[in-house]
Write an enzyme that holds these catalytic residues in place. Structure first.
Site, short mmCIF file in Angstrom:
data_model
loop_
_atom_site.label_atom_id
_atom_site.label_comp_id
_atom_site.label_asym_id
_atom_site.label_seq_id
_atom_site.Cartn_x
_atom_site.Cartn_y
_atom_site.Cartn_z
N SER A 164 31.67 26.98 -57.83
CA SER A 164 30.21 27.11 -57.85
C SER A 164 29.62 27.20 -56.45
CB SER A 164 29.57 25.93 -58.59
OG SER A 164 29.88 25.98 -59.96
N ALA A 169 37.38 21.89 -59.71
CA ALA A 169 37.43 23.35 -59.79
C ALA A 169 36.02 23.95 -59.86
CB ALA A 169 38.24 23.78 -61.01
N GLU A 170 35.18 23.42 -60.72
CA GLU A 170 33.83 23.98 -60.86
C GLU A 170 33.00 23.75 -59.61
OE1 GLU A 170 30.29 24.81 -63.98
OE2 GLU A 170 32.03 23.68 -64.65
N THR A 171 33.19 22.63 -58.95
CA THR A 171 32.47 22.38 -57.70
C THR A 171 32.83 23.42 -56.66
OG1 THR A 171 32.32 20.01 -58.14
CG2 THR A 171 32.11 20.70 -55.85
#
Length: 118
Positions: free
Chosen positions: A43, A38-40
């Site tokens: 971001s 999710a953060e990848t």
């Protein structure tokens, strides 16, 4: 993690990763692995929104884990919720190979000027 990106841009992005190699001791997809996917995705989308002269720095990530994944791949789709001058927020939905929702995440990134040398 084995993340493979499909696409990304300021409005969002998508990608996937294998469950194998990203499990906790019970053989289930590790919640932290869902968070990494999710953060990848969020971001990268925020960085595309920021542009060449600015950077995106994650300041908050929240994840709700709905069901377990044991095999196959999980697929994430990031969608922009807010793209402002100083903050960008994305919702990321992670699904299993059958299309069942595994995790819902929300990532907020701070948009800053690129520091010298970065």
């Amino acid at each position: 993690m084995g993340i493979e990106l499909d696409e990304y841009g300021p409005e969002g992005g998508s990608g996937s990763m294998p469950v194998a190699g990203n499990t906790q001791p019970y053989g289930l997809l590790h919640g932290g692995a869902s968070a990494v996917l999710a953060e990848t995705l969020g971001s990268l989308a925020a960085a595309a929104h920021a542009g060449a002269d600015r950077i995106a720095v994650g300041i908050e990530l929240g994840c709700t884990h709905h069901r377990a994944a044991r095999t196959g791949r999980v697929h994430g789709v990031a969608t922009a919720l807010h793209r402002g001058g100083s903050l960008a927020t994305y919702e990321i939905v992670v699904r299993d190979d059958e299309g069942r929702r595994v995790c819902t995440a929300r990532l907020t990134c701070l948009i800053r000027l690129r520091p010298p040398g970065a």
